[in-house]
Motif scaffolding. Structure first.
Motif, PDB file in Angstrom:
ATOM      1  N   VAL A 241     -10.730  46.628  39.713  1.00 59.79           N
ATOM      2  CA  VAL A 241     -11.023  47.375  38.489  1.00 59.79           C
ATOM      3  C   VAL A 241     -10.001  46.983  37.411  1.00 59.79           C
ATOM      4  O   VAL A 241      -8.804  47.118  37.626  1.00 59.79           O
ATOM      5  CB  VAL A 241     -10.927  48.896  38.737  1.00 59.79           C
ATOM      6  CG1 VAL A 241     -11.263  49.663  37.472  1.00 59.79           C
ATOM      7  CG2 VAL A 241     -11.848  49.295  39.860  1.00 59.79           C
ATOM      8  N   PRO A 242     -10.468  46.485  36.275  1.00 63.37           N
ATOM      9  CA  PRO A 242      -9.508  46.140  35.223  1.00 63.37           C
ATOM     10  C   PRO A 242      -9.010  47.387  34.497  1.00 63.37           C
ATOM     11  O   PRO A 242      -9.744  48.358  34.335  1.00 63.37           O
ATOM     12  CB  PRO A 242     -10.320  45.254  34.275  1.00 63.37           C
ATOM     13  CG  PRO A 242     -11.734  45.663  34.486  1.00 63.37           C
ATOM     14  CD  PRO A 242     -11.852  46.197  35.885  1.00 63.37           C
ATOM     15  N   ILE A 243      -7.732  47.370  34.113  1.00 62.26           N
ATOM     16  CA  ILE A 243      -7.183  48.459  33.308  1.00 62.26           C
ATOM     17  C   ILE A 243      -7.188  48.021  31.857  1.00 62.26           C
ATOM     18  O   ILE A 243      -6.704  46.935  31.541  1.00 62.26           O
ATOM     19  CB  ILE A 243      -5.740  48.776  33.720  1.00 62.26           C
ATOM     20  CG1 ILE A 243      -5.720  49.268  35.151  1.00 62.26           C
ATOM     21  CG2 ILE A 243      -5.136  49.838  32.814  1.00 62.26           C
ATOM     22  CD1 ILE A 243      -4.335  49.456  35.655  1.00 62.26           C
ATOM     23  N   PRO A 244      -7.720  48.824  30.955  1.00 61.64           N
ATOM     24  CA  PRO A 244      -7.721  48.426  29.546  1.00 61.64           C
ATOM     25  C   PRO A 244      -6.300  48.403  28.985  1.00 61.64           C
ATOM     26  O   PRO A 244      -5.632  49.417  28.960  1.00 61.64           O
ATOM     27  CB  PRO A 244      -8.551  49.522  28.865  1.00 61.64           C
ATOM     28  CG  PRO A 244      -9.276  50.215  29.961  1.00 61.64           C
ATOM     29  CD  PRO A 244      -8.397  50.099  31.168  1.00 61.64           C
ATOM     30  N   LEU A 245      -5.852  47.226  28.598  1.00 58.38           N
ATOM     31  CA  LEU A 245      -4.548  47.075  27.950  1.00 58.38           C
ATOM     32  C   LEU A 245      -4.723  46.063  26.833  1.00 58.38           C
ATOM     33  O   LEU A 245      -5.574  45.182  26.934  1.00 58.38           O
ATOM     34  CB  LEU A 245      -3.506  46.537  28.938  1.00 58.38           C
ATOM     35  CG  LEU A 245      -3.068  47.429  30.094  1.00 58.38           C
ATOM     36  CD1 LEU A 245      -2.197  46.633  31.040  1.00 58.38           C
ATOM     37  CD2 LEU A 245      -2.314  48.637  29.574  1.00 58.38           C
ATOM     38  N   ILE A 246      -3.912  46.194  25.809  1.00 59.67           N
ATOM     39  CA  ILE A 246      -4.066  45.284  24.681  1.00 59.67           C
ATOM     40  C   ILE A 246      -3.439  43.931  24.996  1.00 59.67           C
ATOM     41  O   ILE A 246      -2.290  43.860  25.422  1.00 59.67           O
ATOM     42  CB  ILE A 246      -3.436  45.894  23.421  1.00 59.67           C
ATOM     43  CG1 ILE A 246      -4.214  47.148  23.052  1.00 59.67           C
ATOM     44  CG2 ILE A 246      -3.449  44.907  22.275  1.00 59.67           C
ATOM     45  CD1 ILE A 246      -3.555  47.982  22.001  1.00 59.67           C
TER      46      ILE A 246
ATOM     47  N   PHE B   6      -8.109  56.164  32.851  1.00 64.65           N
ATOM     48  CA  PHE B   6      -9.114  55.682  31.897  1.00 64.65           C
ATOM     49  C   PHE B   6     -10.536  56.076  32.287  1.00 64.65           C
ATOM     50  O   PHE B   6     -11.315  56.508  31.450  1.00 64.65           O
ATOM     51  CB  PHE B   6      -9.060  54.154  31.795  1.00 64.65           C
ATOM     52  CG  PHE B   6      -7.989  53.656  30.885  1.00 64.65           C
ATOM     53  CD1 PHE B   6      -8.188  53.674  29.509  1.00 64.65           C
ATOM     54  CD2 PHE B   6      -6.799  53.174  31.387  1.00 64.65           C
ATOM     55  CE1 PHE B   6      -7.202  53.216  28.663  1.00 64.65           C
ATOM     56  CE2 PHE B   6      -5.803  52.714  30.544  1.00 64.65           C
ATOM     57  CZ  PHE B   6      -6.010  52.734  29.175  1.00 64.65           C
ATOM     58  N   PHE B   7     -10.857  55.889  33.584  1.00 66.61           N
ATOM     59  CA  PHE B   7     -12.272  55.952  33.946  1.00 66.61           C
ATOM     60  C   PHE B   7     -12.665  57.252  34.621  1.00 66.61           C
ATOM     61  O   PHE B   7     -13.837  57.498  34.856  1.00 66.61           O
ATOM     62  CB  PHE B   7     -12.633  54.749  34.822  1.00 66.61           C
ATOM     63  CG  PHE B   7     -12.368  53.443  34.128  1.00 66.61           C
ATOM     64  CD1 PHE B   7     -13.020  53.147  32.928  1.00 66.61           C
ATOM     65  CD2 PHE B   7     -11.462  52.532  34.642  1.00 66.61           C
ATOM     66  CE1 PHE B   7     -12.774  51.962  32.273  1.00 66.61           C
ATOM     67  CE2 PHE B   7     -11.214  51.339  33.980  1.00 66.61           C
ATOM     68  CZ  PHE B   7     -11.874  51.053  32.794  1.00 66.61           C
TER      69      PHE B   7
ATOM     70  N   ARG C 250      -5.089  53.174  25.551  1.00 68.45           N
ATOM     71  CA  ARG C 250      -4.881  51.742  25.765  1.00 68.45           C
ATOM     72  C   ARG C 250      -3.616  51.268  25.052  1.00 68.45           C
ATOM     73  O   ARG C 250      -2.814  50.535  25.618  1.00 68.45           O
ATOM     74  CB  ARG C 250      -6.109  50.973  25.266  1.00 68.45           C
ATOM     75  CG  ARG C 250      -6.000  49.475  25.465  1.00 68.45           C
ATOM     76  CD  ARG C 250      -7.331  48.809  25.267  1.00 68.45           C
ATOM     77  NE  ARG C 250      -7.825  48.992  23.908  1.00 68.45           N
ATOM     78  CZ  ARG C 250      -9.012  48.587  23.496  1.00 68.45           C
ATOM     79  NH1 ARG C 250      -9.829  47.993  24.325  1.00 68.45           N
ATOM     80  NH2 ARG C 250      -9.395  48.787  22.261  1.00 68.45           N
TER      81      ARG C 250
ATOM     82  N   LEU D 286      -3.666  54.334  36.950  1.00 71.05           N
ATOM     83  CA  LEU D 286      -4.033  53.985  35.579  1.00 71.05           C
ATOM     84  C   LEU D 286      -5.546  53.860  35.431  1.00 71.05           C
ATOM     85  O   LEU D 286      -6.134  54.348  34.461  1.00 71.05           O
ATOM     86  CB  LEU D 286      -3.367  52.658  35.178  1.00 71.05           C
ATOM     87  CG  LEU D 286      -1.845  52.710  35.096  1.00 71.05           C
ATOM     88  CD1 LEU D 286      -1.270  51.328  34.866  1.00 71.05           C
ATOM     89  CD2 LEU D 286      -1.419  53.647  33.984  1.00 71.05           C
ATOM     90  N   ALA D 287      -6.180  53.225  36.414  1.00 71.89           N
ATOM     91  CA  ALA D 287      -7.635  53.096  36.349  1.00 71.89           C
ATOM     92  C   ALA D 287      -8.269  54.481  36.324  1.00 71.89           C
ATOM     93  O   ALA D 287      -9.205  54.734  35.553  1.00 71.89           O
ATOM     94  CB  ALA D 287      -8.147  52.279  37.537  1.00 71.89           C
TER      95      ALA D 287
END
Lengths: 214, 316
Positions: free
Chosen positions: A169-174, B103-104, B83, B99-100
């Protein structure tokens, strides 16, 4: 039909990468070369070339072909489709003993056809704490064969945190993708000096680590 | 047309008027000071004004779309802010699942609870459940390096970016006698007062600013800007009482509290930026920096405004 699906998939990859990473390009002072060139970048994630590809202006993006390991991309039907048709990768065989084709010849012929290359000279994903692994010699052999081709260093920041090895699962980061000014190999420059110069040009683009103050 | 939407229309026209005036001033400044070459201050001002147009239009569209629109807009703000926040904190691979889930799982649930108007759990979901469950997820990987720092930072990110931000749309859930169907105007009141206070502090500071108020945190903030901004935003708040359930005096007092919280919120978020060694939270909004740079004062004022209104005015 296949081409349409490939183009659609490419657009979807770019959109997904942008939605997760809000990726932003930082351009060099003198702009990117308009002629085909070699973008060489640090490598820490399978998504690296997607990000470089996503931020390139459409005109240059069409020319750009990632150089990737054939062993990885030819494993299954889907990955072959993604590697070959979606991203039009130049697939090279990394294991010297089992090679049927010369990787340098594949890359030079892509350049001769008017393509740009996206290359990861570390040769493999960097999963260590070092910022950069020592470059393999492929970049040197490539420019020895085509000394006129321009080299653009590209630093990809943060993508390794988005999706570390083994996570799904990707974590949203800039993320940012920083392009440096184009360079060429100098006359009589030997392999070690050249690779050293390329490595430091790439490292010079890396932002300072967080939390170190101003 | 009911009174809520006609008031909203008047408000939007008024804001457009202000923006047209701002754009005109920006144009004149551009012609006078930046005609021959770029002038960083004027260019930044014009980029900011342009971004304001986009933000006002987006909020306007969300208001027209109603509750769904407002919830989606602020859920997106939470996502983008989270983010930006997580990008700047110390995380390790062991935090990946925590962290996942921030967000989700946590973020969608918080907004789902708002959608179903379950106030009781909405108010404690992040301070209680997320607070206890997130460190459990992180600890399962067994990595103890900087553990307290890591879990504290993730909790802070959730409190600021999800919990506090979600208190803006939460204003829609209040039921105030005689104010039915007009709650969206409470959001408009809060956002207008906070943002105008920021803008007015900037304008007063540029015009008369001499004395720095917090040189270590935010070199551009001045005492003159602060005083001028707070007083003028309070007066504007009082004059906006026609869109609220408050009397002009009450509206002024609330506007005063909002602007103070917003100011100190800006200072706190600046201190975090200094600590992390960055100038802006991101680059989402041209001329302003990241979304948190624009949202920092809203984040600190929204929960307080919500609870004051809920305690003294609302039935639910």
């Amino acid at each position: 039909m296949k081409i349409m699906i490939a183009e659609f998939a490419a657009a979807a990859f770019v959109l997904f990468a942008r939605a997760i990473t809000a990726v932003r390009a930082i351009w060099p002072e003198h702009g990117l070369p308009s002629r085909p060139c070699v973008y060489f970048a640090n490598h820490s994630s399978h998504g690296d070339f997607v990000l470089v590809w996503a931020v390139l202006p459409p005109r240059l993006r069409k020319l750009a072909r990632p150089v990737a390991g054939a062993e990885y991309w030819l494993k299954s039907k889907i990955s072959t489709f993604i590697g070959r048709d979606v991203f039009n990768a130049v697939l090279i065989e990394r294991e010297r003993e089992k090679r049927t084709q010369d990787p340098i010849a594949l890359m030079t012929s892509a350049i001769d056809d008017g393509s740009s290359l996206i290359l990861f000279p570390e040769g493999t994903r960097n999963l260590t704490d070092a910022r950069l692994l020592p470059f393999k010699s492929g970049l040197f052999h490539l420019v020895s064969a085509r000394p006129d081709v321009e080299l653009v260093p590209v630093w990809i920041n943060n993508l390794n945190r988005v999706m570390p090895k083994g996570e799904i699962v990707p974590i949203p980061l800039i993320c940012t993708v920083t392009f440096g000014d184009a360079m060429r190999i100098m006359a009589n420059e030997d392999k070690d000096a050249f690779l050293e110069r390329m490595q430091s040009a790439l490292l010079a683009l890396a932002p300072k680590p967080l939390g170190t103050g101003e | 047309m009911n009174t809520a939407s006609s008031d909203l229309l008047t408000l939007v026209l008024g804001i457009f008027g202000v923006l047209i005036l701002a754009s005109a001033i920006g144009y004149v400044l551009q012609r006078r000071f930046a005609a021959t070459g770029p002038n960083a201050a004027v260019d930044n001002l014009n980029a900011r004004i342009k971004a304001w147009w986009v933000m006002v239009i987006l909020i306007g569209i969300a208001f027209i779309a109603g509750r769904v629109g407002v919830l989606i807009l602020f859920a997106f703000c939470s996502f983008a802010a989270l983010r930006e926040f997580i990008t700047l904190i110390n995380t390790r691979r062991a935090d990946h699942w925590a962290l996942a889930s921030a967000f989700f799982i946590v973020l969608p649930i918080q907004y789902y609870l708002l959608w179903t108007k379950q106030y009781g759990i909405f108010a404690i979901f992040i301070p209680v459940y997320a607070f206890l469950l997130m460190p459990i997820i992180s600890v399962l990987r067994g990595d103890t390096e900087r553990f307290l720092l890591r879990i504290a930072e993730v909790q802070w990110a959730l409190m600021i970016c999800v919990f506090c931000v979600s208190h803006v749309p939460a204003l829609l859930t209040l039921s105030i006698p005689g104010y039915e169907g007009r709650n969206v105007l409470l959001i408009a009141f809060l956002v207008i007062v906070v943002q105008l206070s920021d803008v007015l502090q900037y304008v007063w500071g540029k015009l008369f600013g001499r004395t720095k108020i917090a040189p270590n945190l935010s070199p551009s903030k001045t005492v003159e800007g602060f005083v001028g901004g707070v007083i003028s935003a309070t007066l504007i708040g009082a004059s906006l009482s026609w869109i609220t359930p408050f009397t002009p005096f009450q509206a002024g007092v609330l506007a005063f509290i909002i602007t103070l919280m917003g100011f100190f919120g800006g200072l706190v978020m600046s201190a975090i930026k200094r600590d992390r060694g960055v100038k802006d939270w991101g680059n989402l909004i041209e001329g302003h920096g990241g979304l948190i740079d624009r949202l920092d004062s809203v984040v600190f004022s929204a929960p307080i405004f919500f609870h004051i209104v809920r305690y003294w005015w609302s039935l639910s």
